[in-house]
Design an enzyme around this catalytic site. Structure first.
Site, PDB file in Angstrom:
ATOM      1  N   LYS A   1      -5.873  -5.924  -3.555  1.00  0.00           N
ATOM      2  CA  LYS A   1      -6.632  -6.406  -2.395  1.00  0.00           C
ATOM      3  C   LYS A   1      -7.726  -5.412  -2.052  1.00  0.00           C
ATOM      4  CE  LYS A   1      -3.583  -4.449   1.148  1.00  0.00           C
ATOM      5  NZ  LYS A   1      -4.326  -3.809   2.192  1.00  0.00           N
TER       6      LYS A   1
ATOM      7  N   ASP B   1       0.786  -1.240   0.000  1.00  0.00           N
ATOM      8  CA  ASP B   1       0.000   0.000   0.000  1.00  0.00           C
ATOM      9  C   ASP B   1       0.814   1.285   0.000  1.00  0.00           C
ATOM     10  OD1 ASP B   1      -2.000  -1.872   0.182  1.00  0.00           O
ATOM     11  OD2 ASP B   1      -2.719  -1.262   2.144  1.00  0.00           O
TER      12      ASP B   1
ATOM     13  N   CYS C   1      -2.690  -2.396   7.705  1.00  0.00           N
ATOM     14  CA  CYS C   1      -2.350  -3.375   6.665  1.00  0.00           C
ATOM     15  C   CYS C   1      -0.988  -4.021   6.870  1.00  0.00           C
ATOM     16  CB  CYS C   1      -2.472  -2.735   5.290  1.00  0.00           C
ATOM     17  SG  CYS C   1      -4.174  -2.213   4.947  1.00  0.00           S
TER      18      CYS C   1
END
Length: 184
Positions: free
Chosen positions: A86, A10, A119
């Site tokens: 995702k 991310d 995350c």
């Protein structure tokens, strides 16, 4: 470093200063991640990028197809580097990440990215539960201030608490330089 992959989670535009959810220290974290990325590429070691998109039209950030959901230019994937899409904090949940890592014969992961408390935490715990040996480059991860019960917890404390928790059971937690020293 045989059987080791770099997992970038991310590192996306919305987490940078002009994005929808800027994080504390994200630019410095991305610089550190880019150092590891350059070394992995030089050594011909596997690199896997993970990118988060929300599926709803009213997403607070990482909106599907938006500029903010794109991977930041500091760690742009090159041809041959898988990009896993995702929709949940856990990078392994309902994705082909584990399959990709198994095909690459990866046993060890070095994890970088954002957010430390969300995350990164979810992905590291899942990777460890799946049997991977995990290292986190703590200075290549970023997070933000959080609020609990009327108290603002500064990003540095959020980050430290999550790195301490991950380091207690799930991963080794090192600086980027410490991890780079393993390549010499």
């Amino acid at each position: 470093m045989t059987h080791t992959a770099l997992l970038l989670i991310d590192i996306q535009n919305d987490y940078f200063s002009k994005g929808k959810l800027p994080l504390s220290g994200t630019e410095k974290a991305a610089e550190q991640a880019a150092k590891l990325l350059a070394t992995f590429r030089q050594q011909g070691l596997p690199v896997v990028h993970v990118r988060h998109e929300f599926l709803t039209d009213d997403a607070p950030f990482f909106s599907k197809g938006s500029e903010g959901a794109k991977i930041h230019h500091s760690v742009t994937p090159i041809e041959g580097e898988p990009v896993v899409l995702k929709h949940k904090p856990n990078s392994f949940l309902n994705t082909d990440l584990e399959e990709i890592l198994n095909k690459l014969k990866v046993q060890n992961l070095i994890v970088v990215g954002a957010m430390s408390h969300m995350c990164i935490d979810a992905g590291v715990r899942a990777a460890a539960d799946l049997g991977f040996t995990v290292s986190v480059a703590h200075d290549a991860c970023a997070t933000r201030d959080l609020e609990f019960n009327g108290v603002t917890v500064p990003a540095a404390q959020v980050h430290a608490a999550f790195m301490a928790a991950l380091g207690s059971l799930y991963a080794s937690v090192n600086s980027t330089q410490e991890l780079l020293n393993g390549f010499n």
